[in-house]
Design a protein around this motif. Structure first.
Motif, short mmCIF file in Angstrom:
data_model
loop_
_atom_site.label_atom_id
_atom_site.label_comp_id
_atom_site.label_asym_id
_atom_site.label_seq_id
_atom_site.Cartn_x
_atom_site.Cartn_y
_atom_site.Cartn_z
N GLN A 10 0.73 -1.36 -0.04
CA GLN A 10 0.02 0.09 0.06
C GLN A 10 0.74 1.19 0.02
OE1 GLN A 10 -3.30 -0.16 -0.16
NE2 GLN A 10 -3.57 -2.32 0.27
N TRP A 13 -0.11 4.01 4.83
CA TRP A 13 -0.62 3.42 5.84
C TRP A 13 -1.19 4.60 7.01
CZ3 TRP A 13 -2.21 -1.49 6.23
CH2 TRP A 13 -1.75 -2.44 5.43
N PHE A 108 -8.51 -2.88 5.53
CA PHE A 108 -8.64 -2.63 4.17
C PHE A 108 -9.77 -2.19 3.34
CE2 PHE A 108 -5.34 -6.20 4.84
CZ PHE A 108 -4.36 -5.49 4.59
N GLY A 247 5.55 1.36 1.78
CA GLY A 247 4.41 2.38 2.45
C GLY A 247 4.98 3.43 3.24
#
Length: 280
Positions: A10, A13, A108, A247
């Motif tokens: 991702q 975060w 998520f 991330g």
């Protein structure tokens, strides 16, 4: 592991660290917190979230545990041993939380096609793999018979379970939760749950099969690795892993809008526990 891209990849975060809130931070608040964040992430109000949390001497029951014939007596016994007792808003069975147990939640947004349930579990297994690289340790993900809250994603070394993973889906969001027994005695925690079920069943036949606890099947990471490991050590490895995966980490708390949702979710948890246990 799934052939699809890892859910851990991702760009951003949101980090909510609640490991140092102390004994006044109750487990009912925690489950209301994850439901709140599920809603935010599911509605694209928030990027994916890593939430870390600790609770002091609490036994968290699953919905199935409320079917125990003598639940009230069993809960009263736990309280006499110095433990808070709550019923969470998801399946599974009883687990022990204390300052040596680190809980992590990965939240998520579900995709249009839907993120298959195993992919959520695999993300948490992958994260623990990265965490334990710092200790040159490997583990298995399979059900450990005799452990408390057994499941196919029990994490173990040499047949001794140190962690269990659960998953909750709500309003377009997915919360993958793990309890990691970092320090302390795994078998002592299991003895507590063994006695809870003994009192709660009271030798009565039940339609639902509750686990037969074998305390020797449970251990902490400190016990398994033969070294003193503390929650901050594992937290450092967790954040380091997400950062290494590319991330950007942003420390955060709830927004004012999320606090309103949280208060509603907390009232639901309180009502659930009043109905199940007769306590607030």
């Amino acid at each position: 592991m799934s052939q699809q891209a890892s859910l851990l990849l991702q760009p951003n975060w949101r980090i909510i660290d609640q490991t140092s809130l102390g004994s006044s931070f109750e487990a009912k608040q925690s489950f209301a917190m994850d439901d709140t964040l599920c809603t935010s992430v599911g509605n694209s109000y928030s990027p994916p979230v890593l939430r870390s949390w600790i609770h002091h001497n609490t036994v968290v029951l699953g919905i199935q545990d409320t079917r125990l014939p003598d639940l009230s007596d069993a809960a009263t016994w736990l309280k006499s041993q110095g433990y808070h007792v709550i019923v969470r808003n998801s399946g599974g069975l009883a687990v022990v939380l204390d300052p040596g147990v680190l809980n992590l939640s990965l939240l998520f947004q579900d995709s249009e096609k839907g993120i298959e349930i195993n992919r959520g579990y695999d993300a948490m297994v992958e994260l623990v793999t990265y965490i334990l690289q710092d200790y040159a340790a490997s583990f298995e993900a399979r059900e450990i018979t005799g452990s408390y809250c057994p499941g196919s994603y029990d994490l173990s070394m040499n047949g001794k379970k140190f962690a269990g993973i659960s998953q909750r889906r709500l309003r377009g969001g997915i919360a993958v939760q793990i309890y990691l027994c970092v320090s302390g005695s795994g078998s002592e925690r299991a003895e507590l749950i063994k006695e809870f079920y003994k009192i709660g069943r009271n030798e009565t036949e039940t339609k639902f099969t509750f686990p037969t606890i074998i305390p020797s099947t449970m251990a902490s990471l400190s016990e398994l690795l033969g070294r003193n490991i503390a929650v901050p050590n594992i937290m450092y490895s967790t954040l380091h892993a997400l950062k290494n995966l590319g991330g950007k980490l942003h420390n955060s708390q709830l927004t004012s809008e999320e606090i309103i949702t949280f208060e509603t979710n907390l009232m639901r948890m309180i009502d659930r526990n009043e109905k199940a246990l007769g306590i607030s």
